[in-house]
Scaffold this motif. Structure first.
Motif, mmCIF file in Angstrom:
data_model
loop_
_atom_site.group_PDB
_atom_site.id
_atom_site.type_symbol
_atom_site.label_atom_id
_atom_site.label_comp_id
_atom_site.label_asym_id
_atom_site.label_seq_id
_atom_site.Cartn_x
_atom_site.Cartn_y
_atom_site.Cartn_z
ATOM 1 N N ALA A 104 32.591 -21.312 42.866
ATOM 2 C CA ALA A 104 31.316 -20.648 43.161
ATOM 3 C C ALA A 104 30.189 -21.649 42.963
ATOM 4 O O ALA A 104 30.239 -22.488 42.062
ATOM 5 C CB ALA A 104 31.121 -19.433 42.259
ATOM 6 N N HIS A 105 29.184 -21.518 43.827
ATOM 7 C CA HIS A 105 28.037 -22.426 43.783
ATOM 8 C C HIS A 105 26.716 -21.682 43.791
ATOM 9 O O HIS A 105 25.664 -22.293 43.650
ATOM 10 C CB HIS A 105 28.092 -23.383 44.975
ATOM 11 N N ASP A 106 26.763 -20.364 43.982
ATOM 12 C CA ASP A 106 25.527 -19.579 44.059
ATOM 13 C C ASP A 106 25.827 -18.117 43.710
ATOM 14 O O ASP A 106 26.981 -17.736 43.474
ATOM 15 C CB ASP A 106 24.898 -19.691 45.451
ATOM 16 N N ALA A 107 24.794 -17.297 43.693
ATOM 17 C CA ALA A 107 24.927 -15.885 43.302
ATOM 18 C C ALA A 107 25.847 -15.116 44.240
ATOM 19 O O ALA A 107 26.623 -14.262 43.793
ATOM 20 C CB ALA A 107 23.552 -15.227 43.252
ATOM 21 N N GLN A 108 25.793 -15.397 45.521
ATOM 22 C CA GLN A 108 26.644 -14.705 46.482
ATOM 23 C C GLN A 108 28.122 -14.980 46.204
ATOM 24 O O GLN A 108 28.951 -14.068 46.237
ATOM 25 C CB GLN A 108 26.278 -15.130 47.902
ATOM 26 N N GLU A 109 28.457 -16.212 45.907
ATOM 27 C CA GLU A 109 29.854 -16.550 45.619
ATOM 28 C C GLU A 109 30.298 -16.004 44.261
ATOM 29 O O GLU A 109 31.463 -15.618 44.112
ATOM 30 C CB GLU A 109 30.058 -18.063 45.705
ATOM 31 N N ILE A 110 29.396 -15.940 43.296
ATOM 32 C CA ILE A 110 29.724 -15.313 42.000
ATOM 33 C C ILE A 110 30.040 -13.838 42.230
ATOM 34 O O ILE A 110 31.015 -13.305 41.695
ATOM 35 C CB ILE A 110 28.565 -15.476 40.990
ATOM 36 N N GLU A 111 29.243 -13.177 43.019
ATOM 37 C CA GLU A 111 29.444 -11.750 43.305
ATOM 38 C C GLU A 111 30.778 -11.524 44.036
ATOM 39 O O GLU A 111 31.476 -10.538 43.779
ATOM 40 C CB GLU A 111 28.293 -11.215 44.152
ATOM 41 N N ALA A 112 31.149 -12.436 44.903
ATOM 42 C CA ALA A 112 32.394 -12.296 45.665
ATOM 43 C C ALA A 112 33.637 -12.571 44.820
ATOM 44 O O ALA A 112 34.750 -12.255 45.230
ATOM 45 C CB ALA A 112 32.377 -13.242 46.864
ATOM 46 N N ALA A 113 33.456 -13.109 43.636
ATOM 47 C CA ALA A 113 34.594 -13.506 42.788
ATOM 48 C C ALA A 113 35.053 -12.399 41.845
ATOM 49 O O ALA A 113 35.616 -12.680 40.797
ATOM 50 C CB ALA A 113 34.218 -14.756 42.000
ATOM 51 N N THR A 114 34.868 -11.152 42.224
ATOM 52 C CA THR A 114 35.179 -10.048 41.319
ATOM 53 C C THR A 114 36.667 -9.904 41.014
ATOM 54 O O THR A 114 37.024 -9.418 39.954
ATOM 55 C CB THR A 114 34.661 -8.707 41.881
ATOM 56 N N ARG A 115 37.529 -10.343 41.911
ATOM 57 C CA ARG A 115 38.974 -10.188 41.683
ATOM 58 C C ARG A 115 39.633 -11.445 41.123
ATOM 59 O O ARG A 115 40.840 -11.466 40.903
ATOM 60 C CB ARG A 115 39.665 -9.772 42.972
ATOM 61 N N ALA A 116 38.867 -12.478 40.879
ATOM 62 C CA ALA A 116 39.429 -13.722 40.351
ATOM 63 C C ALA A 116 39.641 -13.617 38.848
ATOM 64 O O ALA A 116 38.948 -12.868 38.155
ATOM 65 C CB ALA A 116 38.499 -14.888 40.658
ATOM 66 N N VAL A 119 36.386 -18.417 37.347
ATOM 67 C CA VAL A 119 35.511 -18.994 38.368
ATOM 68 C C VAL A 119 35.090 -20.386 37.930
ATOM 69 O O VAL A 119 34.633 -20.570 36.800
ATOM 70 C CB VAL A 119 34.250 -18.114 38.564
ATOM 71 N N PHE A 120 35.258 -21.355 38.820
ATOM 72 C CA PHE A 120 34.755 -22.708 38.589
ATOM 73 C C PHE A 120 33.359 -22.765 39.196
ATOM 74 O O PHE A 120 33.210 -22.774 40.418
ATOM 75 C CB PHE A 120 35.671 -23.757 39.226
ATOM 76 N N LEU A 121 32.335 -22.759 38.343
ATOM 77 C CA LEU A 121 30.945 -22.745 38.788
ATOM 78 C C LEU A 121 30.400 -24.159 38.776
ATOM 79 O O LEU A 121 30.448 -24.855 37.752
ATOM 80 C CB LEU A 121 30.124 -21.831 37.858
ATOM 81 N N SER A 122 29.847 -24.578 39.931
ATOM 82 C CA SER A 122 29.368 -25.953 40.027
ATOM 83 C C SER A 122 28.248 -26.089 41.046
ATOM 84 O O SER A 122 28.052 -25.193 41.864
ATOM 85 C CB SER A 122 30.535 -26.871 40.432
#
Length: 184
Positions: A104-116, A119-122
């Motif tokens: 994930a690189h932004d809020a949209q990708e964090i939100e999409a990661a609900t089933r993971a 999360v590797f945030l960078s």
């Protein structure tokens, strides 16, 4: 994977990258702390036979050192390669219990990661692997980490010297390429 395994997730992750020589990558994997680390095998552009051979070499090290080994791609490939999990957007569940991570690189990708499962945030800091990419910085990282539904692993310019600040910004651990391979 889900909640019963979350406390078993390592806090230290080696991300593979084609820029790093195979011997250097294998040496870095062999230095990871026994039972406390993981490897995310990417090598997207490597020729398939060589990619599989390098994965198998890393798997040998991972098994000997009790490391978690993830395969970038989908759940089906991770199962076929006998990885411990997969790193990627494929949301299908595997036929056996596997760990699933996302980038994930932004809020949209964090939100999409609900089933993971994590999360590797960078990128937390500027990084050589993505020159010119804007870094999140501590404040931006912390704001996104608070939104995550899964444990967040800090990635991007992170080195061992940064460990002390990770909990304060919401990171459950850290991952690196250069910070673990010694390639500076």
């Amino acid at each position: 994977m889900h909640a019963r395994h979350r406390k078993k997730l390592p806090g230290l992750w080696l991300m593979t990258d084609e820029r790093v020589a195979d011997a250097q990558l294998l040496a870095a994997a062999a230095r990871l702390p026994r039972g406390l680390a993981g490897i995310v095998f990417r090598h997207y552009r490597t020729e398939p036979v060589k990619r599989r051979a390098l994965f198998e070499a890393l798997r040998t090290i991972a098994r000997r050192r009790r490391l978690v080994l993830m395969l970038a791609g989908d759940a089906r490939a991770a199962t076929a390669w006998r990885a411990d999990g997969w790193h990627g957007r494929d949301g299908r569940r595997a036929s056996r219990q596997l760990i699933h991570s996302l980038a994930a690189h932004d809020a949209q990708e964090i939100e999409a990661a609900t089933r993971a499962d994590m999360v590797f945030l960078s990128p937390l800091f500027p990084t050589r692997s993505h020159p010119g990419a804007g870094a999140l910085g501590r404040g931006g990282f912390a704001a996104l980490a608070r939104q995550a539904k899964a444990p967040v692993i800090a990635l991007g310019g992170v080195r061992a010297k940064h460990r002390h600040l990770l909990r304060g910004i919401g990171a459950a651990g850290w991952a690196a390429i250069d910070g673990l391979t010694g390639d500076i």
